[in-house]
Structure formats: C-alpha cells, structure tokens
Design an enzyme around this catalytic site. Structure first.
Site, mmCIF file in Angstrom:
data_model
loop_
_atom_site.group_PDB
_atom_site.id
_atom_site.type_symbol
_atom_site.label_atom_id
_atom_site.label_comp_id
_atom_site.label_asym_id
_atom_site.label_seq_id
_atom_site.Cartn_x
_atom_site.Cartn_y
_atom_site.Cartn_z
ATOM 1 C CG ASP A 153 -1.995 -1.186 1.380
ATOM 2 O OD1 ASP A 153 -2.206 -1.524 0.100
ATOM 3 O OD2 ASP A 153 -2.600 -1.298 2.064
ATOM 4 N NE ARG A 280 -20.543 -5.898 -18.405
ATOM 5 C CZ ARG A 280 -20.235 -6.524 -19.262
ATOM 6 N NH1 ARG A 280 -19.400 -7.122 -19.799
ATOM 7 N NH2 ARG A 280 -21.533 -6.437 -20.134
ATOM 8 C CD GLN A 654 17.253 1.808 -27.874
ATOM 9 O OE1 GLN A 654 16.438 1.800 -29.036
ATOM 10 N NE2 GLN A 654 18.411 2.317 -27.971
#
Ligand code: ADP
Length: 746
Positions: A153, A280, A654
């Site tokens: 967290d 949703r 890259q």
C-alpha cells in the site's frame, strides 16, 4: 559466541520480501552472525520448535525473483497478548536470539516495538516461572529490532517506498492497460477497485500511470455533494470529444466527505444511471500482491535488507529500534516508534475526515500528483482566459526512443492546453525542426498516449550543425515558436546546448529551451533518473530470470550484455536485481588480473556443485575484452567444468510499454517544465532560460545548460558524478559465494 539474528515476515505478504530476506541473511552471515529464519510470522515465534531454524547462505539462494515470502507469514492474535509475547521471548532465548529483523506492515512493526519494550520484564517473568535460568536472561539484557516495511500500500511514514508497492503498481497498470483495450473496443465504462484501505497511493498512481479518467481515494474525497453528477458529466463529455472508454479507479477505502464508503459497485450503478450504458466492475484483489517483484522492489529490498542486518547487529542497549527505509534514493534509519505513531496519525486523520491534514501528511509528491491528475482527466481543457499570453511551444523527442517519452509529451500537451497555451508537435526530432515538419496539437491529439512505448512523434539522433541552425531559426520564426521542450537523451541535450550556444548569432534561439531527460541509459547530467531507465531495467530483469531458468539444468555460465553506452547504471542495477555474480562496467574498467580471479571463482564454484553462473557486462565495458572474448576465455579455462553462453539483449531494452514509474516520472517532469516555460517566456535571453530538468535528492531541479559541459564526462558521455556507483559493494557482497558455502543459485 557469534551474535544471533532472527528474521521474520509478518502481516500481509508483499513482492520483494524474499529479496529482503536474502539480503538480511547474507549480510548478517557476512558479518559473522548466526542467522535464524522465524517461519509463519509471530505465530511461529510463539510456537517455536521447527518454526525457528538456522539458515545459511545457500538457503537464501534462488529466491530473489519469487513473489511472496519463503518464511511464510501469518496474522497472530496470540502475539497481541502478553502471554503470547512471553512464549515468543522464551523461544527466542532458547536459540540465543536477541536481534530481529522484522519485515511487515505497521501492525507487525508495532508488535516488534512492544516486544522490545517488554523484553526485560518478560525475561524476568520467565525466570520467576522457572522457564529459563537467570544466567540466560542476564546474557540477553535487551532486544534489538530493525524494521522493514513490507506492504504493497505504500502507507508507512518513514520511507518513500514500501517493499511491494512498485510491484503492485505494475500489476495495477498492466490490468488497467488490458481493461482499457477491451473497454475501448466496446465503448464501455469500467470501474477498477484497487487495494488501499487508508491510503490512496496505489489508486492515485495507478490512475496517473494508466491515463484513467477518474479516481476516488480515501484522503481526498470529491468535494461536492453531487460528485456523481459531476463525474458522469465529465465522462460523458469525454466520450463526445472522442474517448472510447471510461475508466474509474476506486481505492478500496474510498469515501465521501461524510465518511460514507464509496464502493466500486456504487460507482458502477451511478455510471449506468447517468450515462445510460453498461458498466463493469473489476476488483483486482490479490493479483496486486502476486507475481515476481519488479526490478525496483528487488533493488530496494536488497539495499534495506542488508542495511537492516548491519544496524541490528551493531546496535547496543541504548540504541533505539530503527525503521530502515529509503528517502531520495538513500537508505535512511528512523526511530521505529516515531514512524509507527506518524503512520497512525495519518490513518486517524483519514478516519476522522480531516482531509486537509491527511493530504498534508502524505507529502508534496502525493499532492502534486493528485493535482496533475485532476487536470489530465478533464474531458476538455479550460478555455483560454481572454487577453492571456498563449505561449506556442515546440515539443519534440530526440536521441533513441525511450519508454515514457509519449507519457511526457501527453502530459506536457494537456497541461499546457489547459492553461491556454498552444503546443506544436515536431516530428522526428531536430530533423523535423530543420525540415519544418511541425503541427499544432490539441487536447485530443495525445489521447491514449500514456501507456504506449516508443515515440509517437518520432525521434532522431541528428545533432544540428552548420546550416541547420539557420533552418531551425527560420522554422521557429515562421511557426512563431516561443519555447522549445525537448524530451530525449544525450543527442537531444547536445542539440539544445548547441542552440543555446548559437543564441548570439540567431536571436530566434532566445526563447526558453528546456530538456526533459529520457533515455534508457540513465546517463544524463542534472538528474538521478531518466525516463525509460526503469522500463529497460525491468525488461532486462525479466529476460535474465528466464535465462537463469533455462540454464540451471546444465553447468553453464551466462554472459549477458546490456545497453547503457558508457554508463553502467543498467548493468549494475540489473546485477543487483538478478543476483549476478559479476558485473563489468566501463567506469571500473576490466583487467586481466580480475578476469583471472573471476575464472578462479567460477571454477571453484562449479567444482563444488554450482550449476549456474551469471555475469552481466555493459556493452562498452572494455573495447578489447569484448563479450565474445570473455566467453571464449571462460569457456577455454573452464574446461569440462562448465560451458559458456552469450546473451546480447539488444533492442528489447529500448522497447516495451513504459513501467508505471517511468510514466509517472514523465508526467511530473512535464508538469514542472510547463511551469518553467511560463516563468521564462518573457526572459528568453537569460542564461537560466535554457535548462535541463531533473530529479535530484527527490526534488525537481533545473540545471542551466551552460553548466552541462562541466558536469559531463564528455568522452564517455556520462555524468562525472553518478550516485549509484556507491551501490557496487553491496552487489558484490550478496552475489558471491558466502562464508563456507558454494551456492548454485544466486
Ligand atoms: P501488517 O503488519 O501488515 O500491518 P497486521 O496489522 O495484521 O498486519 O499485523 C500483523 C501481526 O502483527 C498481527 O497479527 C499481530 O500478531 C502483530 N501485531 C499487530 N499489531 C500489534 C499490536 N498492537 N501489538 C502486538 N502485536 C501486534
């Protein structure tokens, strides 16, 4: 008798805990201590027996890349009782352990602190109960604690980052990226719930990194009673202006100003009601804790783990328990209890609806990020104020592509447009400026750019010279450009420096010239980190993990060549993150004597059962001792003991989608650069109006371009001072065979 150190993980698990265990164990063994693993958290300490076991160098091998914790973790109600803690003390004393490294959240660290406070009293009780002898109690007069914060967290005071937060952010960003593509296909709204009961860090940074459209966090609820209407209005307008999806990120502890919970389900219903479309819900749940730790978490855990062992072993009776954390890329030691108290204070502020205090305690970076996000998620910019100066600035990418360049351009364009300015995109770097290949950008020109790797504007390595300056000056005048914002690497910096140097000849260059560092090599002056380096590092680490898996069955040594030009950042950091035994850097050079020592080390290891060798070599470590040369040398000298394979990672470093860190860094650097342009657009001839922005000691700094030649090692195209060079000893210490052991796994 050697000092005895116990290590345990407790509370919720987090990616990177294993890396912290490995570093703690190995650093402690290296310092001559006996190390004990305490399994299943405090419950294992209470139950004793097989839950407390000696661990050696080899036992902490092969775990660096694994999520979770090999020691197991548990929540122990019994440890909250004095009786439980007394049993724990008895078990520790049975093994002579009076030093602990505790890896856990604020609950676990509170428990650890309590144990230390009560230690003397509990020992005395055990003597009185006849459980231990007085002499044993006398031999261990105090308990020493070093705490590491393992928590996805990022909710603990005393460290910039907690172990696991960066990996969790990877999981969240990947998930939102994936959801965005399906949401866009169906023109749908999605609500994504992420972890964080009192802390909105994951939600905020996840939204910032993924380009989500709305975020709800516990510390700063929407300040309107009818926020639902406002949110839906903005999402609806966004659709009308061309967005194909709406993503709302909700922290699990989100609440309104009155402390009523705002759940993902409630947001879904609101969206369906107001937007008249299906929405949703995706609850990410434990996915956020899972998976392999990110490169950053591995490096962080390694550094704090080793430091925790060292401080726990060195501490005396009067030394306080310490929380070992990180601040501005440096390891810090703060009194554990103070950190726990401050964390509780913050949690209380959130619970007591004191949002101003909660935001203040979260700190400047958090507040800045929240402010930036609030602008970026607008469906349309604020209209320009009548009569205001609308700055037209050119924005371009230069040098090789670096993941995160697009996030920087997106943020710069949107933040500038919102303030009434006019960004002009330049295609293909300075080549585009020379060829007058420019186009005015709008708010929606950069829609969806945040997660895309590479450079949408296109880039080139062209550094202007000769007649190019005249062409550029003409292009700037024709397009009425008031400032240039360049996002790129060394060729870009060099080009901007050349424009600055040509100011006396071409007055058109008397405008703000600002460079944003973006290169995977991390070799630019005036900044500790460049956009793109974190992504490259993660790409390297992912591949090396696979290479290691492929090699364990056959006695094999891999030499992995990584990019970086003459800068060893990627090589060293990937060596720490993968546990490579040896890293070859141009900064240190490579000598034949060292190569002989490396061969001896490899031979001895393989003779004693080692099955895998891993060496990482910077692409330019030495012009003659090339990767094929090293391979031939090791192969020949290794005889039948082991064979050698080369892996040159090349351009995969890259490419790829930028990591959350790179996207966030890009966004924040871009925001500060727009402030810079506003500050200097009327003072274009001032030397300070040509500068490079960077992150130094955790803050944003502007280095005037005229300083750059002094800061750079021109020949090797890297800064003269590189902060990460001081991490070399730890890389060396942890990866090599430890005292008395020949680990086959690093
Ligand atoms: P986290 O460490 O992730 O915050 P918890 O709050 O669940 O997780 O704490 C983990 C364990 O630490 C608890 O199960 C308990 O054994 C111990 N612990 C937590 N708080 C205290 C406390 N105030 N006193 C003693 N032990 C505690």
């Amino acid at each position: 008798m050697p000092k005895r150190l116990g290590v345990l993980t407790s509370g919720g698990d987090a990616q990177g805990m294993n890396a912290a265990i490995r570093a703690t164990v190995r650093a402690a063994l290296d310092q001559g201590a006996d190390v004990y693993g305490i399994y299943e958290g405090y419950q294992g300490m209470i139950d004793g027996g097989n839950y407390i076991r000696r661990v050696n160098w080899a036992a902490s091998g092969g775990i660096l890349h694994k999520g979770g914790t090999i020691l197991g973790t548990a929540r122990s109600p019994e440890f909250r009782t004095r009786e439980g803690r007394r049993k724990a003390v008895a078990n520790l004393l049975r093994h002579g352990i009076d030093r602990l490294v505790v890896i856990g959240g604020d609950g676990s660290l509170t428990g650890a602190s309590l144990l230390r406070q009560e230690w003397k009293g509990l020992c005395q009780e055990l003597v009185e109960m006849g459980e231990i002898a007085q002499t044993l109690a006398d031999a261990h007069p105090y308990l020493t604690i070093a705490g590491l914060v393992g928590s996805i967290d990022n909710d603990m005071y005393g460290t910039d980052m907690t172990i696991g937060a960066d990996s969790a952010l990877h999981r969240i960003t990947d998930a939102i990226d994936a959801i965005t593509s399906t949401a866009a296909s169906h023109q749908r709204a999605f609500v994504v719930e992420v972890m964080g009961r009192n802390c909105g860090y994951l939600a905020l940074m996840g939204a910032l990194a993924s380009g989500a459209d709305w975020v709800l966090i516990p510390e700063s609820p929407p300040n309107l009673d009818d926020w639902e209407t406002k949110m839906c209005a903005i999402l609806g307008e966004g659709r009308k202006s061309g967005r194909r999806d709406s993503i709302v990120v909700v922290a699990e502890g989100a609440q309104d100003r009155n402390g009523n919970p705002i759940t993902a389900e409630m947001v879904k219903q609101t969206l369906e009601k107001h937007l008249d479309e299906e929405a949703r819900v995706t609850v990410l749940g434990h996915v956020q804790r899972g998976g392999s730790p990110s490169a950053y978490d591995r490096v962080l855990s390694t550094l704090v783990g080793a430091a925790a062992a060292t401080t726990a072993l060195a501490a005396g009776e009067d030394d306080e328990s310490m929380l070992v954390g990180i601040h501005h890329n440096k390891i810090t030691f703060l009194p554990l209890m103070e950190c726990v108290h401050k964390t509780h204070e913050l949690n209380d502020a959130v619970r007591n609806l004191d949002f101003a205090k909660a935001m203040e305690l979260r700190g400047k970076n958090f507040q800045d990020s929240f402010r930036i996000l609030r602008t970026l998620i607008r469906s349309m910019p604020h209209p320009p104020t009548p009569g205001q100066k609308r700055i037209r600035f050119a924005i371009l990418n230069a040098s090789g592509p670096a993941p995160g360049m697009n996030a920087a351009v997106r943020a710069a364009v949107r933040l500038a447009v919102d303030r009434g300015h006019i960004p002009v995109g330049v295609y293909r770097g300075f080549r585009g400026l020379i060829n007058n290949n420019l186009e005015e950008f709008q708010w929606m020109s950069v829609n969806g750019w945040a997660p895309i790797g590479g450079s949408e504007l296109g880039t080139s390595r062209k550094v202007p010279s000769g007649g190019d300056f005249y062409a550029i000056a003409k292009s700037l005048e024709e397009n009425k450009i008031d400032a240039i914002l360049m996002v790129g690497g060394w060729a870009g910096y060099h080009s901007m420096l050349r424009l600055y140097q040509e100011r006396t000849t071409f007055p058109a260059f008397n405008i703000p010239l600002i460079c944003i560092p973006a290169t995977i090599n991390n070799n630019l002056p005036g900044t500790e980190l460049c956009i793109g380096a974190d992504t490259a590092l993660n790409s390297i680490v992912e591949v090396v993990d696979k290479i290691k898996q492929s090699a364990v069955a056959s006695n094999r040594c891999f030499i992995v060549e990584v990019m970086g030009r003459y800068c060893g950042y990627l090589a060293l950091m990937s060596a720490i993150a993968t546990g490579a035994e040896r890293v070859y850097l141009h900064e240190e050079g490579v000598t034949l004597r060292e190569l002989e020592q490396d061969i001896a080390m490899l031979k001895e290891g393989f003779e004693h059962g080692k099955r895998l060798g891993l060496m990482i070599r910077n692409e330019n470590a030495n012009p003659l001792y090339t990767t094929p040369f090293l391979a031939a040398l090791f192969e020949e000298e290794g005889g039948s003991l082991f064979d050698v394979r080369i892996s040159v990672l090349g351009h995969l470093q890259q490419g790829g989608d930028p990591t959350p860190y790179d996207r966030i860094l890009a966004t924040r650097l871009a925001a500060k650069s727009i402030d810079f342009i506003e500050k200097y657009y009327q003072k274009g001839e001032a030397d300070e109006s040509a500068a490079a922005i960077g992150l130094l000691a955790g803050d944003f700094h502007f280095t005037p371009l005229y300083e750059i030649p002094r800061l750079m090692d021109e020949k090797s195209q890297r800064p003269k001072e590189q902060w990460w060079m001081e991490l070399r000893p730890i890389a060396k210490l942890l990866a090599q065979p430890g005292p008395g052991f020949h680990s086959d796994q690093t």
